[in-house]
Write an enzyme that holds these catalytic residues in place. Structure first.
Site, short mmCIF file in Angstrom:
data_model
loop_
_atom_site.label_atom_id
_atom_site.label_comp_id
_atom_site.label_asym_id
_atom_site.label_seq_id
_atom_site.Cartn_x
_atom_site.Cartn_y
_atom_site.Cartn_z
N GLY A 189 23.64 7.16 -5.34
CA GLY A 189 24.30 7.03 -4.04
C GLY A 189 25.79 6.79 -4.11
O GLY A 189 26.53 7.12 -3.17
N HIS A 192 18.74 9.23 -5.41
CA HIS A 192 19.42 8.40 -6.42
C HIS A 192 20.89 8.81 -6.47
O HIS A 192 21.30 9.80 -5.89
CB HIS A 192 18.78 8.64 -7.80
CG HIS A 192 17.48 7.90 -7.99
ND1 HIS A 192 17.29 6.97 -8.97
CD2 HIS A 192 16.33 7.96 -7.29
CE1 HIS A 192 16.07 6.48 -8.89
NE2 HIS A 192 15.45 7.08 -7.87
N ASP A 209 13.48 -0.27 -11.06
CA ASP A 209 14.12 1.05 -10.97
C ASP A 209 14.07 1.71 -12.36
O ASP A 209 14.26 1.02 -13.39
CB ASP A 209 15.58 0.82 -10.53
CG ASP A 209 16.31 2.10 -10.23
OD1 ASP A 209 15.68 3.09 -9.82
OD2 ASP A 209 17.56 2.11 -10.40
N HIS A 210 13.81 2.99 -12.41
CA HIS A 210 13.78 3.75 -13.67
C HIS A 210 13.02 3.03 -14.78
O HIS A 210 13.56 2.80 -15.87
CB HIS A 210 15.20 4.07 -14.17
CG HIS A 210 15.92 5.04 -13.30
ND1 HIS A 210 15.68 6.39 -13.33
CD2 HIS A 210 16.85 4.85 -12.33
CE1 HIS A 210 16.44 6.99 -12.44
NE2 HIS A 210 17.16 6.09 -11.81
N HIS A 260 23.91 9.86 -11.28
CA HIS A 260 24.22 8.43 -11.37
C HIS A 260 25.67 8.23 -11.80
O HIS A 260 26.23 9.05 -12.52
CB HIS A 260 23.31 7.76 -12.41
CG HIS A 260 21.87 7.76 -12.02
ND1 HIS A 260 20.93 8.50 -12.67
CD2 HIS A 260 21.22 7.10 -11.03
CE1 HIS A 260 19.75 8.30 -12.10
NE2 HIS A 260 19.90 7.46 -11.09
N ASN A 286 19.49 4.86 -3.27
CA ASN A 286 19.83 3.90 -4.34
C ASN A 286 21.35 3.78 -4.51
O ASN A 286 22.05 4.79 -4.64
CB ASN A 286 19.29 4.41 -5.68
CG ASN A 286 17.79 4.26 -5.79
OD1 ASN A 286 17.11 3.95 -4.81
ND2 ASN A 286 17.27 4.49 -6.98
#
Ligand code: 13P
Length: 279
Positions: A208, A206, A82-83, A178, A228
């Site tokens: 979530g 993203h 991820d990322h 986030h 996510n």
């Protein structure tokens, strides 16, 4: 069941009009909790770890464990970086056997993002791995550091981006962020609808944690196929661990470990049920 490509899970999610949950993990208990929930609900998931988390949870330790968990699972599991922020980390994940990598070039200018993601797609194709990229800027920050200002994805640019890079999944910015939202976010479903109309690539949501079930369902109806979840699982683990330690005079490691697994299991299970979009 097995370690599978993220492409397979996104295709299935599209056919079933649902989203596949991508759950961030940082230790063995998180992996075990997520897999237990997926197996209980007989639902494939994605296990993922972000590059900024590797300070706490090194890739060379976490990667093989995530892959082993997928291979031994009763359900299909994709293992995803991820990322990803640097090409050496992307290389390392691919060499370890990750079936999917994200390169986050959202803070680069458009051309630079395209060029770097093209390189990542070429690298990943040698491993038959999937690639996720991001266009627009999701708010907050995955890890510590300065929170990014939200910049919604431009649907026309998104079409060009997907055509030129050939990515398998596109993370969109529609007001999501986030971390824990200070107030309920106002997601721009109008922007999401435009992106969905313009772009064929499966879309990723993203940030979530804190999004309501109703919003998740709305996003799924507009083409979101991967969602996510990170902060909610980290918070659940910490809360279950604290409650356990507060409830006994002398904490022991084994019960503490079991409580960490339980905390993540409960959070992942709750989200899988919503993402399966059955009722
Ligand atoms: P949250 O921490 O808000 O759940 O976001 C997860 C995420 O998008 C990881 O990339």
């Amino acid at each position: 069941m097995a370690l599978v490509s993220m492409k397979k899970l996104l295709k299935q999610a599209d056919e079933q009009n649902k989203a596949v949950g991508a759950f961030s993990v940082g230790n063995m208990e998180m992996v075990m909790g997520a897999v237990r929930a997926a197996e209980e609900l007989n639902t494939p998931i994605i296990l993922q770890i972000a590059e900024v988390r590797l300070k706490n949870s090194p890739l060379e330790l976490m990667g093989p464990m995530m892959i082993a968990a997928a291979k031994n699972s009763a359900v299909d599991i994709a293992v995803h970086l991820d990322h990803g922020l640097t090409l050496p980390t992307v290389d390392k994940a691919l060499e370890l056997g990750f079936t999917s990598v994200m390169f986050d070039g959202s803070l680069l200018d458009f051309e630079e993002n395209v060029k770097t993601v093209q390189k990542v797609v070429e690298k990943a194709s040698k491993y038959k791995a999937a690639v996720e990229a991001e266009l627009g800027v999701v708010g907050g920050n995955e890890g510590e550091g300065k929170a990014h200002k939200i910049l919604c994805t431009d649907p026309v640019k998104a079409k060009e981006f997907c055509a030129r890079t050939g990515v398998n999944a596109l993370a969109v910015a529609i007001g999501n962020a986030h971390g824990n939202y200070p107030v309920l976010p106002e997601l721009r479903f109008d922007v999401l609808e435009e992106i969905d109309k313009t772009v064929d690539t499966p879309l990723v949501l993203h940030g979530g944690t804190g999004i309501t079930d109703e919003m998740f369902r709305h996003a799924i109806s507009l083409g979101v196929r991967k969602i996510n979840i990170a902060t909610a699982s980290f918070d659940h683990l910490a809360r279950y661990a604290k409650n356990y330690c507060d409830s006994v005079e002398k904490a022991n490691y084994f019960d503490l470990s079991a409580q960490q697994v339980n905390g993540v299991y409960e959070n992942v299970k709750r989200h899988i049920k919503v993402f399966n979009n059955k009722d």
